[in-house]
Design a protein around this motif. Structure first.
Motif, PDB file in Angstrom:
ATOM      1  N   LYS A 178     -12.894 -25.461 -60.436  1.00  0.00           N
ATOM      2  CA  LYS A 178     -11.478 -25.711 -60.652  1.00  0.00           C
ATOM      3  C   LYS A 178     -10.650 -25.158 -59.489  1.00  0.00           C
ATOM      4  N   GLU A 179     -10.961 -23.931 -59.100  1.00  0.00           N
ATOM      5  CA  GLU A 179     -10.261 -23.341 -57.965  1.00  0.00           C
ATOM      6  C   GLU A 179     -10.995 -23.730 -56.693  1.00  0.00           C
ATOM      7  N   ASN A 180     -10.267 -24.052 -55.678  1.00  0.00           N
ATOM      8  CA  ASN A 180     -10.899 -24.403 -54.408  1.00  0.00           C
ATOM      9  C   ASN A 180     -11.014 -23.151 -53.539  1.00  0.00           C
ATOM     10  N   LYS A 181     -11.891 -22.262 -53.983  1.00  0.00           N
ATOM     11  CA  LYS A 181     -12.140 -21.011 -53.272  1.00  0.00           C
ATOM     12  C   LYS A 181     -13.641 -20.873 -53.043  1.00  0.00           C
ATOM     13  N   PRO A 182     -14.015 -20.259 -51.926  1.00  0.00           N
ATOM     14  CA  PRO A 182     -15.439 -20.021 -51.719  1.00  0.00           C
ATOM     15  C   PRO A 182     -15.958 -18.955 -52.681  1.00  0.00           C
ATOM     16  N   ILE A 183     -17.226 -19.083 -53.022  1.00  0.00           N
ATOM     17  CA  ILE A 183     -17.889 -18.075 -53.849  1.00  0.00           C
ATOM     18  C   ILE A 183     -18.335 -16.945 -52.938  1.00  0.00           C
ATOM     19  N   MET A 184     -18.130 -15.737 -53.377  1.00  0.00           N
ATOM     20  CA  MET A 184     -18.577 -14.560 -52.646  1.00  0.00           C
ATOM     21  C   MET A 184     -19.670 -13.900 -53.488  1.00  0.00           C
ATOM     22  N   LEU A 185     -20.926 -14.217 -53.164  1.00  0.00           N
ATOM     23  CA  LEU A 185     -22.070 -13.692 -53.915  1.00  0.00           C
ATOM     24  C   LEU A 185     -22.536 -12.402 -53.249  1.00  0.00           C
ATOM     25  N   VAL A 186     -22.367 -11.287 -53.957  1.00  0.00           N
ATOM     26  CA  VAL A 186     -22.718  -9.969 -53.434  1.00  0.00           C
ATOM     27  C   VAL A 186     -24.013  -9.510 -54.097  1.00  0.00           C
ATOM     28  N   LEU A 187     -25.053  -9.321 -53.286  1.00  0.00           N
ATOM     29  CA  LEU A 187     -26.330  -8.823 -53.794  1.00  0.00           C
ATOM     30  C   LEU A 187     -26.414  -7.334 -53.520  1.00  0.00           C
ATOM     31  N   VAL A 188     -26.586  -6.570 -54.587  1.00  0.00           N
ATOM     32  CA  VAL A 188     -26.677  -5.121 -54.489  1.00  0.00           C
ATOM     33  C   VAL A 188     -27.895  -4.641 -55.273  1.00  0.00           C
ATOM     34  N   GLY A 189     -28.128  -3.354 -55.231  1.00  0.00           N
ATOM     35  CA  GLY A 189     -29.186  -2.756 -56.025  1.00  0.00           C
ATOM     36  C   GLY A 189     -28.708  -1.415 -56.544  1.00  0.00           C
ATOM     37  N   ASP A 190     -28.896  -1.164 -57.822  1.00  0.00           N
ATOM     38  CA  ASP A 190     -28.395   0.086 -58.390  1.00  0.00           C
ATOM     39  C   ASP A 190     -29.113   1.304 -57.805  1.00  0.00           C
ATOM     40  N   TYR A 191     -30.281   1.125 -57.248  1.00  0.00           N
ATOM     41  CA  TYR A 191     -31.062   2.209 -56.658  1.00  0.00           C
ATOM     42  C   TYR A 191     -30.701   2.456 -55.192  1.00  0.00           C
ATOM     43  N   CYS A 192     -29.922   1.558 -54.604  1.00  0.00           N
ATOM     44  CA  CYS A 192     -29.636   1.596 -53.169  1.00  0.00           C
ATOM     45  C   CYS A 192     -28.339   2.347 -52.876  1.00  0.00           C
ATOM     46  N   PRO A 193     -28.408   3.468 -52.167  1.00  0.00           N
ATOM     47  CA  PRO A 193     -27.182   4.219 -51.868  1.00  0.00           C
ATOM     48  C   PRO A 193     -26.199   3.430 -51.007  1.00  0.00           C
ATOM     49  N   TRP A 194     -26.696   2.555 -50.121  1.00  0.00           N
ATOM     50  CA  TRP A 194     -25.802   1.760 -49.284  1.00  0.00           C
ATOM     51  C   TRP A 194     -25.063   0.717 -50.109  1.00  0.00           C
ATOM     52  N   SER A 195     -25.710   0.165 -51.109  1.00  0.00           N
ATOM     53  CA  SER A 195     -25.042  -0.783 -52.008  1.00  0.00           C
ATOM     54  C   SER A 195     -23.940  -0.093 -52.788  1.00  0.00           C
ATOM     55  N   ARG A 196     -24.252   1.057 -53.334  1.00  0.00           N
ATOM     56  CA  ARG A 196     -23.247   1.795 -54.112  1.00  0.00           C
ATOM     57  C   ARG A 196     -22.068   2.196 -53.225  1.00  0.00           C
ATOM     58  N   LYS A 197     -22.374   2.637 -52.009  1.00  0.00           N
ATOM     59  CA  LYS A 197     -21.313   3.021 -51.079  1.00  0.00           C
ATOM     60  C   LYS A 197     -20.446   1.809 -50.725  1.00  0.00           C
ATOM     61  N   PHE A 198     -21.072   0.658 -50.480  1.00  0.00           N
ATOM     62  CA  PHE A 198     -20.341  -0.564 -50.152  1.00  0.00           C
ATOM     63  C   PHE A 198     -19.417  -0.961 -51.307  1.00  0.00           C
ATOM     64  N   GLU A 199     -19.917  -0.905 -52.526  1.00  0.00           N
ATOM     65  CA  GLU A 199     -19.083  -1.239 -53.686  1.00  0.00           C
ATOM     66  C   GLU A 199     -17.923  -0.262 -53.830  1.00  0.00           C
ATOM     67  N   ARG A 200     -18.236   1.017 -53.720  1.00  0.00           N
ATOM     68  CA  ARG A 200     -17.240   2.062 -53.966  1.00  0.00           C
ATOM     69  C   ARG A 200     -16.232   2.204 -52.825  1.00  0.00           C
ATOM     70  N   LYS A 201     -16.702   2.241 -51.586  1.00  0.00           N
ATOM     71  CA  LYS A 201     -15.808   2.550 -50.463  1.00  0.00           C
ATOM     72  C   LYS A 201     -15.195   1.318 -49.808  1.00  0.00           C
ATOM     73  N   THR A 202     -15.771   0.151 -50.037  1.00  0.00           N
ATOM     74  CA  THR A 202     -15.231  -1.057 -49.404  1.00  0.00           C
ATOM     75  C   THR A 202     -14.677  -2.030 -50.441  1.00  0.00           C
TER      76      THR A 202
END
Length: 103
Positions: free
Chosen positions: A1-25
């Motif tokens: 319905k919306e003409n917007k690109p999908i932003m699919l973010v793949l993370v891992g709950d065990y990965c400190p870089w994923s958690r940092k990316f979610e939290r700080k960015t």
């Protein structure tokens, strides 16, 4: 319905870089607002949710962000690894520019 690109973010709950990316960015107000206004964000755990997204977008590295054209499900742009706010703002701009060129 919306003409917007999908932003699919793949993370891992065990990965400190994923958690940092979610939290700080991703959770910073300026980034979160830009994402909500211009993209359809989908955040999935690469391992726990692997049945819930196309295998085409599987990545051995996380965090990984795929920007996807919504109608054709074609990848527009990809961002790998932890990215700080200023650099990620540029990433969002690049993905949006590439999407608009396809329209």
């Amino acid at each position: 319905k919306e003409n917007k690109p999908i932003m699919l973010v793949l993370v891992g709950d065990y990965c400190p870089w994923s958690r940092k990316f979610e939290r700080k960015t991703l959770q910073r107000e300026s980034i979160a607002r830009k994402v909500q206004e211009n993209f359809i964000p989908v955040i999935v755990d690469r391992n726990l949710d692997k049945e819930n997204y196309p295998k085409l977008y599987y990545s051995p590295r996380i965090p990984t962000v795929h920007f996807i054209e919504p109608n054709k499900e074609r990848k527009i742009f990809e961002s790998l690894g932890y990215v700080q706010i200023d650099e990620y703002r540029d990433t969002l701009d690049t993905a949006l520019t590439k999407f608009k060129r396809l329209q």
